[in-house]
Motif scaffolding. Sequence first.
Motif, PDB file in Angstrom:
ATOM      1  N   THR A 293     -37.264 -72.188  -8.393  1.00  0.00           N
ATOM      2  CA  THR A 293     -37.838 -73.230  -9.248  1.00  0.00           C
ATOM      3  C   THR A 293     -36.792 -74.242  -9.684  1.00  0.00           C
ATOM      4  N   PHE A 303     -40.256 -80.348 -15.459  1.00  0.00           N
ATOM      5  CA  PHE A 303     -40.939 -79.230 -16.108  1.00  0.00           C
ATOM      6  C   PHE A 303     -42.080 -79.678 -17.001  1.00  0.00           C
ATOM      7  N   ARG A 304     -42.178 -80.961 -17.280  1.00  0.00           N
ATOM      8  CA  ARG A 304     -43.311 -81.462 -18.060  1.00  0.00           C
ATOM      9  C   ARG A 304     -44.609 -81.385 -17.268  1.00  0.00           C
ATOM     10  N   LEU A 306     -45.633 -78.673 -15.761  1.00  0.00           N
ATOM     11  CA  LEU A 306     -46.141 -77.294 -15.747  1.00  0.00           C
ATOM     12  C   LEU A 306     -47.117 -77.055 -16.879  1.00  0.00           C
ATOM     13  N   THR A 314     -48.333 -72.598 -12.356  1.00  0.00           N
ATOM     14  CA  THR A 314     -47.540 -72.203 -13.528  1.00  0.00           C
ATOM     15  C   THR A 314     -47.144 -70.735 -13.469  1.00  0.00           C
ATOM     16  N   ARG A 387     -44.916 -65.977 -15.460  1.00  0.00           N
ATOM     17  CA  ARG A 387     -44.851 -67.426 -15.520  1.00  0.00           C
ATOM     18  C   ARG A 387     -43.609 -67.951 -14.806  1.00  0.00           C
ATOM     19  N   ASP A 390     -39.943 -72.513 -17.454  1.00  0.00           N
ATOM     20  CA  ASP A 390     -40.521 -73.778 -17.901  1.00  0.00           C
ATOM     21  C   ASP A 390     -39.510 -74.746 -18.501  1.00  0.00           C
ATOM     22  N   THR A 391     -38.217 -74.492 -18.316  1.00  0.00           N
ATOM     23  CA  THR A 391     -37.185 -75.458 -18.707  1.00  0.00           C
ATOM     24  C   THR A 391     -36.102 -75.468 -17.643  1.00  0.00           C
TER      25      THR A 391
END
Length: 451
Positions: A293, A303-304, A306, A314, A387, A390-391
């Motif tokens: 990722t 990442f915005r 997701l 996701t 998941r 996410d960052t």
Amino acid sequence: MSEISTTATRLEPDVHTVRIESTNHDGSFHGKNISPAKFTACADSGFAMADLLFGLDLGNAPTLGFAYPAWRGHLADLQFRPDMSTLVRWAPGVQSVIGDYWQADGTPIGTCPRNLARMMVDRLATRGFTATIAVEIEATLFQESVHEARAKGYRDLTPLGGSAGTAYNLAKSKDWVDYMSAVVRRLEQIGIEWEAWSDEDAAGQVELNLIPADPISVCDNWARTRQVMREVAFELGHTVTFMAKPTAGYGQASHVNLSLQRDGGNAFYAPDGPSDTMRHAVAGLLATMRGATSVMLPQITSFRRLVDLSGPPTTVTWGIANKTTAVRAVVGHPAYSRLEYRVPGADANLYLAVATILAGVIAGIDGKLEPADPISDMAWCAPDLERLPDTITKAADALESDLILREQLGDEFVDYWVGTRRWEWMQFHTTGGDPFAELSEWESTRYFEFP
């Protein structure tokens, strides 16, 4: 006949400039404009390019705070070596050629995206496989020229073609059609074959599909297609961006479709569903997905995208004909059985994305890994599914600890890439980024034009 004389004969008589082309790790299109005489003299030995090509961030600052590879020095020269099979006529009097970066002793630069992708292709070949890939290029078009966009800080721009944001909409204004028609004409002129283009979900957004081919050719065509789209936008007084999320609305992706061939057949095909090879490939992709990722979503804005129910995957999942999962398997057809890797954003460097995907596939096949059961329900909003990071820092941490990708891609690339991503995080938090904004001005300024 010497190699240099052969090179000379391949330049057209009216050529006054040869443009050498490549991407750096961030996916920016780089190169030099070379006179025909200079190109002929140096095509075999290579062209000197400062190592800052891989040492500057998208804000033109040197990346610091991590160990440099051995080839990094005090503005040391790298050698760009052209791949003459990519020589094309780009414009009247101009030919262009794509190449790779090497050290003076002939050692390939480990962070050169094209080198890394080719290394994975070659490694796959030693196992008896060849790969065919296809890429979906998504971009957002705006009425304003790039100069007007810069003056407005890339904010509050007018979508080209109208404000409708439904996919496949044909009720677009003529300026939209004129732009895309000009793009595909230019692609045809330089020998890039395309399959389709259409309206995408967001206002002003387009998807352009290139024909499937071998990985390196597709990556080369991807890099040149994006350059064509930028040049046509400039010529027509518009602007285009491949930023992962150029507005607070929908983001944009760069899905990669992959099939493997062996002994003249599709190795992913089986009459009753996924073949053994496809299952092993899926398992390798899932095993490496968290680390991968970082490559697929390279920037802060990546990442915005997701967000559950908004299109991007996701979760670390796969499914058969299930577009809510990260890997979609298409099965049951001798020619079309394939995997669609849906994680990459439009801002991903395709060479690096393909290298990382193939690394996972090779690991899965080598280890005969078996995936979990495919997801048949919606993979969004499921509390029991793993998941994606996410960052940018969570993804970098995952890559740093991924032993499979380290083995396949090499410590040099992994450590360098992780260092640059942590640098990007620090720049965001110390030079004006706003983590609480839907889309900060810092991101628009940094990412709208690059990569």
